[in-house]
Design a protein around this motif. Structure first.
Motif, PDB file in Angstrom:
ATOM      1  N   LEU A 144      -5.693  45.106  29.300  1.00  0.00           N
ATOM      2  CA  LEU A 144      -4.926  46.299  29.669  1.00  0.00           C
ATOM      3  C   LEU A 144      -5.909  47.253  30.353  1.00  0.00           C
ATOM      4  N   VAL A 145      -5.658  47.514  31.636  1.00  0.00           N
ATOM      5  CA  VAL A 145      -6.531  48.424  32.386  1.00  0.00           C
ATOM      6  C   VAL A 145      -5.813  49.771  32.489  1.00  0.00           C
ATOM      7  N   ASN A 146      -6.493  50.814  32.040  1.00  0.00           N
ATOM      8  CA  ASN A 146      -5.869  52.135  32.011  1.00  0.00           C
ATOM      9  C   ASN A 146      -6.691  53.118  32.849  1.00  0.00           C
ATOM     10  N   PHE A 147      -6.040  53.695  33.853  1.00  0.00           N
ATOM     11  CA  PHE A 147      -6.707  54.687  34.716  1.00  0.00           C
ATOM     12  C   PHE A 147      -6.384  56.080  34.174  1.00  0.00           C
TER      13      PHE A 147
ATOM     14  N   SER B 110      -3.084  65.608  31.314  1.00  0.00           N
ATOM     15  CA  SER B 110      -2.696  65.801  29.908  1.00  0.00           C
ATOM     16  C   SER B 110      -1.948  64.584  29.350  1.00  0.00           C
ATOM     17  N   SER B 111      -1.084  63.967  30.165  1.00  0.00           N
ATOM     18  CA  SER B 111      -0.364  62.792  29.635  1.00  0.00           C
ATOM     19  C   SER B 111      -1.308  61.609  29.422  1.00  0.00           C
ATOM     20  N   CYS B 112      -2.426  61.614  30.153  1.00  0.00           N
ATOM     21  CA  CYS B 112      -3.426  60.554  29.951  1.00  0.00           C
ATOM     22  C   CYS B 112      -4.001  60.659  28.531  1.00  0.00           C
ATOM     23  N   ARG B 113      -4.270  61.891  28.135  1.00  0.00           N
ATOM     24  CA  ARG B 113      -4.857  62.113  26.808  1.00  0.00           C
ATOM     25  C   ARG B 113      -3.879  61.679  25.719  1.00  0.00           C
ATOM     26  N   GLU B 114      -2.616  61.964  25.955  1.00  0.00           N
ATOM     27  CA  GLU B 114      -1.581  61.570  25.010  1.00  0.00           C
ATOM     28  C   GLU B 114      -1.497  60.038  24.927  1.00  0.00           C
ATOM     29  N   GLN B 115      -1.575  59.429  26.085  1.00  0.00           N
ATOM     30  CA  GLN B 115      -1.472  57.970  26.148  1.00  0.00           C
ATOM     31  C   GLN B 115      -2.653  57.297  25.463  1.00  0.00           C
ATOM     32  N   ILE B 116      -3.829  57.880  25.627  1.00  0.00           N
ATOM     33  CA  ILE B 116      -5.036  57.266  25.074  1.00  0.00           C
ATOM     34  C   ILE B 116      -4.927  57.102  23.564  1.00  0.00           C
TER      35      ILE B 116
ATOM     36  N   ASN C  28      -0.612  58.240  41.148  1.00  0.00           N
ATOM     37  CA  ASN C  28      -0.535  59.230  40.074  1.00  0.00           C
ATOM     38  C   ASN C  28      -1.209  58.695  38.812  1.00  0.00           C
ATOM     39  N   LEU C  29      -1.430  59.625  37.916  1.00  0.00           N
ATOM     40  CA  LEU C  29      -2.112  59.259  36.679  1.00  0.00           C
ATOM     41  C   LEU C  29      -1.214  59.598  35.482  1.00  0.00           C
ATOM     42  N   PRO C  30      -1.290  58.860  34.407  1.00  0.00           N
ATOM     43  CA  PRO C  30      -2.081  57.645  34.228  1.00  0.00           C
ATOM     44  C   PRO C  30      -1.411  56.431  34.880  1.00  0.00           C
ATOM     45  N   LEU C  31      -2.199  55.403  35.068  1.00  0.00           N
ATOM     46  CA  LEU C  31      -1.651  54.125  35.533  1.00  0.00           C
ATOM     47  C   LEU C  31      -2.200  53.052  34.602  1.00  0.00           C
ATOM     48  N   THR C  32      -1.303  52.222  34.113  1.00  0.00           N
ATOM     49  CA  THR C  32      -1.729  51.175  33.187  1.00  0.00           C
ATOM     50  C   THR C  32      -1.277  49.830  33.719  1.00  0.00           C
ATOM     51  N   VAL C  33      -2.192  48.885  33.759  1.00  0.00           N
ATOM     52  CA  VAL C  33      -1.911  47.564  34.314  1.00  0.00           C
ATOM     53  C   VAL C  33      -2.160  46.521  33.237  1.00  0.00           C
TER      54      VAL C  33
ATOM     55  N   GLU D 155      -4.411  34.489  32.691  1.00  0.00           N
ATOM     56  CA  GLU D 155      -4.698  33.809  33.962  1.00  0.00           C
ATOM     57  C   GLU D 155      -5.175  34.786  35.033  1.00  0.00           C
ATOM     58  N   GLY D 156      -5.179  36.060  34.715  1.00  0.00           N
ATOM     59  CA  GLY D 156      -5.589  37.056  35.700  1.00  0.00           C
ATOM     60  C   GLY D 156      -4.435  37.525  36.574  1.00  0.00           C
ATOM     61  N   THR D 157      -3.208  37.318  36.117  1.00  0.00           N
ATOM     62  CA  THR D 157      -2.028  37.744  36.873  1.00  0.00           C
ATOM     63  C   THR D 157      -1.504  39.061  36.302  1.00  0.00           C
ATOM     64  N   VAL D 158      -1.128  39.946  37.219  1.00  0.00           N
ATOM     65  CA  VAL D 158      -0.567  41.235  36.769  1.00  0.00           C
ATOM     66  C   VAL D 158       0.826  40.977  36.209  1.00  0.00           C
ATOM     67  N   ARG D 159       1.049  41.363  34.968  1.00  0.00           N
ATOM     68  CA  ARG D 159       2.347  41.107  34.347  1.00  0.00           C
ATOM     69  C   ARG D 159       3.206  42.364  34.247  1.00  0.00           C
ATOM     70  N   GLN D 160       2.543  43.507  34.255  1.00  0.00           N
ATOM     71  CA  GLN D 160       3.298  44.749  34.184  1.00  0.00           C
ATOM     72  C   GLN D 160       2.449  45.897  34.702  1.00  0.00           C
ATOM     73  N   VAL D 161       3.075  46.796  35.418  1.00  0.00           N
ATOM     74  CA  VAL D 161       2.381  48.006  35.868  1.00  0.00           C
ATOM     75  C   VAL D 161       3.186  49.191  35.328  1.00  0.00           C
ATOM     76  N   TYR D 162       2.516  50.052  34.572  1.00  0.00           N
ATOM     77  CA  TYR D 162       3.202  51.214  33.994  1.00  0.00           C
ATOM     78  C   TYR D 162       2.667  52.487  34.646  1.00  0.00           C
ATOM     79  N   PRO D 163       3.416  53.060  35.578  1.00  0.00           N
ATOM     80  CA  PRO D 163       2.955  54.336  36.127  1.00  0.00           C
ATOM     81  C   PRO D 163       3.373  55.468  35.201  1.00  0.00           C
ATOM     82  N   GLY D 164       2.486  56.431  34.994  1.00  0.00           N
ATOM     83  CA  GLY D 164       2.792  57.581  34.141  1.00  0.00           C
ATOM     84  C   GLY D 164       2.867  57.204  32.666  1.00  0.00           C
ATOM     85  N   PHE D 165       3.196  58.190  31.844  1.00  0.00           N
ATOM     86  CA  PHE D 165       3.348  57.941  30.410  1.00  0.00           C
ATOM     87  C   PHE D 165       4.259  58.984  29.788  1.00  0.00           C
ATOM     88  N   LYS D 166       5.170  58.506  29.001  1.00  0.00           N
ATOM     89  CA  LYS D 166       5.987  59.430  28.207  1.00  0.00           C
ATOM     90  C   LYS D 166       6.124  58.842  26.793  1.00  0.00           C
ATOM     91  N   LYS D 167       6.415  59.704  25.883  1.00  0.00           N
ATOM     92  CA  LYS D 167       6.499  59.280  24.480  1.00  0.00           C
ATOM     93  C   LYS D 167       7.502  58.128  24.346  1.00  0.00           C
TER      94      LYS D 167
END
Lengths: 165, 232
Positions: free
Chosen positions: A54-57, A63-69, A127-132, A137-149
């Motif tokens: 899980l790669v998290n930018f 502020s939502s990045c901090r919440e997500q972390i 935009n931030l955060p972005l979670t991949v 196998e090294g294939t992207v299975r999901q990209v989550y832009p932003g974060f909400k509860k």
């Protein structure tokens, strides 16, 4: 005729080769990168092939990045023994500030510094955060832009599924 | 009763021996036909067992090397569903091989098209010994323009020390004279941060140009040495 063949070949090769600025697209190969951690160690994403990653930018001013972390930290605690790798990519210019925030947020997984924004450009970050989420196998299975509860439930479901594969 | 369970009485010993003897006889009976070809039943069974093995070795081109050896189950006993599954599996393996071959061909073709031999410039990094230098990154500037900045992980640096040569840059340059500046960072002697540059002025003619950045130890001065050389 020869030109047509050449054009077709170029079209095929350009379709096959991931472009230098390829963003993370679901179903595609995850763009590889190497960055230095806050501890000074260099990490390359492709070296985690075989693990669910899980790669998290994030950045300190987001502020939502901090919440997500906080949610990611819980996930990491729970599933790291099952093979989940969490890599966070920080986009701050000031590494000291990022290190300070990482300490305050008690991030236990590697924090990679992208001060030059090379990786952000590679992933075409808008935009931030972005979670991949990347499979074994090294294939992207999901990209989550932003974060909400409540997003952490989706992460959990996807991660559990990938860990079982 | 307690003594019986513990095997203390004669009756208890007999009860324990009877199933063991029976098991031994069954094993002996099962092993004998496999070893002796004289018995007709045994030869029939051996014939059945040998059939799939021969078929597999004959059709080795279609069978991928990673496939597990055929089971000892006689071919006649294989259910049709299992046979179908095996065929599909072989087809998938064949397709995978074809995809890999195609991928390789495309890779070669791409290089030939994007980096034709008359403009191609490739820069390689190699490392010898590495006692006085732990490689961290290499930055390359071609004609004062940064073309690559490569960070080395521990595993990559180890691979270089084991004799690996890495192509760190592949690009195109027009014919004429050019300047290459390589900037190395890492840990020098006594774990100190180390930063060193090396410059090469070279002339690009028609034909590919290969340049090697070689990092080696200079034992006399206890310092690393950075050499940039052109391959003929």
């Amino acid at each position: 005729m020869a030109l047509a063949v050449l054009a077709m070949t170029l079209a095929v090769t350009s379709a096959y080769t991931p472009a230098a600025g390829a963003a993370a697209t679901v179903g595609g190969e995850v763009p590889d990168f190497a960055l230095r951690t806050l501890e000074g160690q260099n990490l390359r994403l492709s070296e985690f092939r075989g693990e669910v990653v899980l790669v998290n930018f994030w950045a300190t001013w987001c502020s939502s990045c901090r919440e997500q972390i906080a949610s990611l930290e819980d996930l990491h605690d729970k599933y790291r023994k099952a093979g989940l790798v969490l890599l966070s990519v920080n986009l701050d210019d000031d590494a000291v500030q990022a290190a300070d925030m990482a300490r305050r947020l008690k991030i236990s997984y590697p924090v990679l510094m992208d001060g030059r924004k090379d990786v952000a450009k590679l992933y075409q970050l808008e935009n931030l955060p972005l979670t991949v989420l990347v499979d074994r196998e090294g294939t992207v299975r999901q990209v989550y832009p932003g974060f909400k509860k409540g997003d952490e439930k989706a992460y959990l479901e996807q991660i559990r599924g990938l860990l079982k594969e | 009763m307690a003594k019986d369970l513990a095997g203390g009485t004669a009756m208890g010993r007999v009860r324990r021996w009877v199933p063991l003897q029976a098991l031994f006889l069954v094993l002996l009976w099962a092993a004998a036909p496999a070893g002796a070809d004289s018995a007709s039943a045994a030869s029939a069974k051996a014939g059945q067992n040998a059939a799939p093995a021969v078929a597999t070795s004959g059709g080795s081109s279609a069978t991928p090397p990673s496939e597990p050896p055929p089971s000892a189950t006689p071919s006649g006993d294989t259910p049709p569903a299992a046979a179908d599954f095996k065929t599909i599996d072989q087809d998938v393996q064949g397709l995978k091989k074809e995809v890999l071959d195609l991928n390789r061909d495309l890779f070669v073709l791409e290089e030939e098209l994007l980096f034709p031999a008359n403009t191609q410039v490739a820069v390689f990094v190699s490392m010898d010994v590495g006692t006085f230098f732990g490689l961290d990154s290499v930055t390359l500037k071609m004609d004062n323009k940064e073309v690559t900045n490569y960070l080395y992980t521990e595993r990559e640096a180890e691979a270089l020390l084991k004799g690996g040569v890495q192509r760190v840059y592949l690009g195109n340059l027009k014919v004429g004279s050019h300047e290459l500046v390589a900037l190395f960072t890492g840990k020098g002697p006594h774990e100190r941060d180390y930063r060193r540059g090396a410059t090469l002025n070279f002339s690009k003619s028609v034909g590919a140009k290969y340049i090697e950045l070689k990092i080696s130890d200079r034992a006399v001065r206890e310092q690393p040495e950075f050499e940039v050389k052109e391959w003929e």
